[in-house]
Design an enzyme around this catalytic site. Structure first.
Site, PDB file in Angstrom:
ATOM      1  CG  HIS A 142      -2.396   0.958   1.392  1.00  0.00           C
ATOM      2  ND1 HIS A 142      -2.017   2.195   0.975  1.00  0.00           N
ATOM      3  CD2 HIS A 142      -3.127   0.870   1.780  1.00  0.00           C
ATOM      4  CE1 HIS A 142      -3.496   2.762   0.600  1.00  0.00           C
ATOM      5  NE2 HIS A 142      -4.095   2.260   1.240  1.00  0.00           N
ATOM      6  CD  GLU A 153      -3.220   1.624  -2.575  1.00  0.00           C
ATOM      7  OE1 GLU A 153      -3.181   0.224  -2.129  1.00  0.00           O
ATOM      8  OE2 GLU A 153      -3.611   2.891  -2.793  1.00  0.00           O
TER       9      GLU A 153
END
Length: 332
Positions: free
Chosen positions: A201, A306
């Site tokens: 992330h 991500e």
């Protein structure tokens, strides 16, 4: 394992590096045993918080941080870190109600579990490539790899009850000249098959989101969570970020997604065995609604790109291992 062109390299821990006459990478553990920092002789550095094995800083030699970290990010282990590179495993987003992960929190337990620091390994470039780097005005090209482990036996009782499978995850963070590699090795250590999702992330730091574009996604199918569009095809070769963005690009054929700021390349994000990429920016209203997002206008200086395997589930049979990773290149 199948050989892959962008596979994060294995860095042997040999005595040769220690005997080298030149300066070597250094690794320091904080006094409170909460974070690990590695530095190259060139001045580049990376810091990993053991809570979540979260990379919270990746700096260039001039001190510029390539990652965005919220001013209100919790770094005390009280909640997942807002910023840096949190690790998402074994589920992405809110877990589906009809799946084995249904009792887990959003994004699973990896980002809010304490990982074990397993050690470092270093490597040096050959004398020939070192001379070439020096002739070109480059700095020392040594690298350092930090390994972290998370196992079913490490989990909190709550997480263990919610997902009662036997597993081992080794997470490697490799700092090199102008680059950072993150890679996970996931092993099923039980006698039953299970499914998982994984994602890095990553919050990248940019000077101006209004001048930021992404390339490498043309023709890719995506889900738009903001507009509730389950399937669309990217028609823009250079994608601008002009408002709240939350898209899952699926089964991307090319390995690299690039971030361009004000017409100049800023980052390359190179995926290895990770078919998908999430592009996220909360924009003004959603950023203001998040208590740990600061400053309020911080959305103007970050973009999440991500890399992960999240559009589908990856099934791991008993005793099997899966690995994947991503290389970030800073193009300043």
């Amino acid at each position: 394992m199948v050989e892959r062109p962008h596979k994060p390299s294995s860095l042997p821990n040999t005595a040769a590096a220690a005997k080298s006459a030149g300066p070597q990478p250094t690794v320091d553990i904080s006094d409170d045993n909460a974070r690990v920092t590695a530095r190259l002789p060139s001045g580049e550095s990376v810091t990993v918080l053991l809570y979540g094995a979260t990379v919270i800083s990746w700096k260039n030699a001039d001190g510029t941080d390539n990652l965005w970290l919220s001013e209100k990010a919790a770094l005390d282990g009280s909640k997942p870190v807002r910023g840096g590179i949190p690790v998402v495993f074994p589920v992405f987003g809110p877990p589906p109600s009809n799946h084995a992960t249904s009792s887990l929190p959003q994004h699973g337990f990896a980002r809010n579990s304490r990982w074990e620091y397993l050690g470092k390994s270093t490597s040096e470039a050959s004398a020939e490539s070192e001379r070439a780097s020096t002739a070109a005005g480059g700095a020392d090209s040594s690298s350092v790899k930090l390994d972290f482990g998370l196992y079913s036996s490490n989990l909190s009782p709550e997480a263990r009850k919610a997902w009662p499978y036997d597993f081992g995850v080794v997470y490697s963070v490799t700092l090199g000249p102008g680059s950072l590699q993150t890679a996970v090795n996931v092993r099923n250590e039980g006698d039953k098959a299970w499914e998982f999702q994984v994602l890095f992330h990553t919050y990248l730091s940019v000077k101006d989101i209004s001048k930021t574009h992404l390339t490498g996604l043309l023709g890719v199918t995506y889900t738009d969570k903001v507009l509730s569009v389950p399937s669309a095809t990217e028609s823009t070769a250079s994608l601008p970020i002009t408002g709240e963005t939350d898209r899952v690009y699926k089964a991307i054929p090319q390995s690299t997604t690039s971030v361009v700021v004000d017409g100049a390349p800023r980052f390359d994000v190179v995926r290895d065995n990770l078919p998908d990429t999430v592009v996220w920016n909360p924009w003004k209203e959603k950023a203001a609604a998040m208590a740990d997002f600061a400053p309020d206008d911080g959305y103007k200086s970050m973009i999440c790109v991500e890399a992960g395997a999240v559009a589908e589930w990856t099934k791991l049979e008993a005793g099997d291992t899966w690995e994947g990773g991503v290389t970030y290149r800073s193009l300043l």
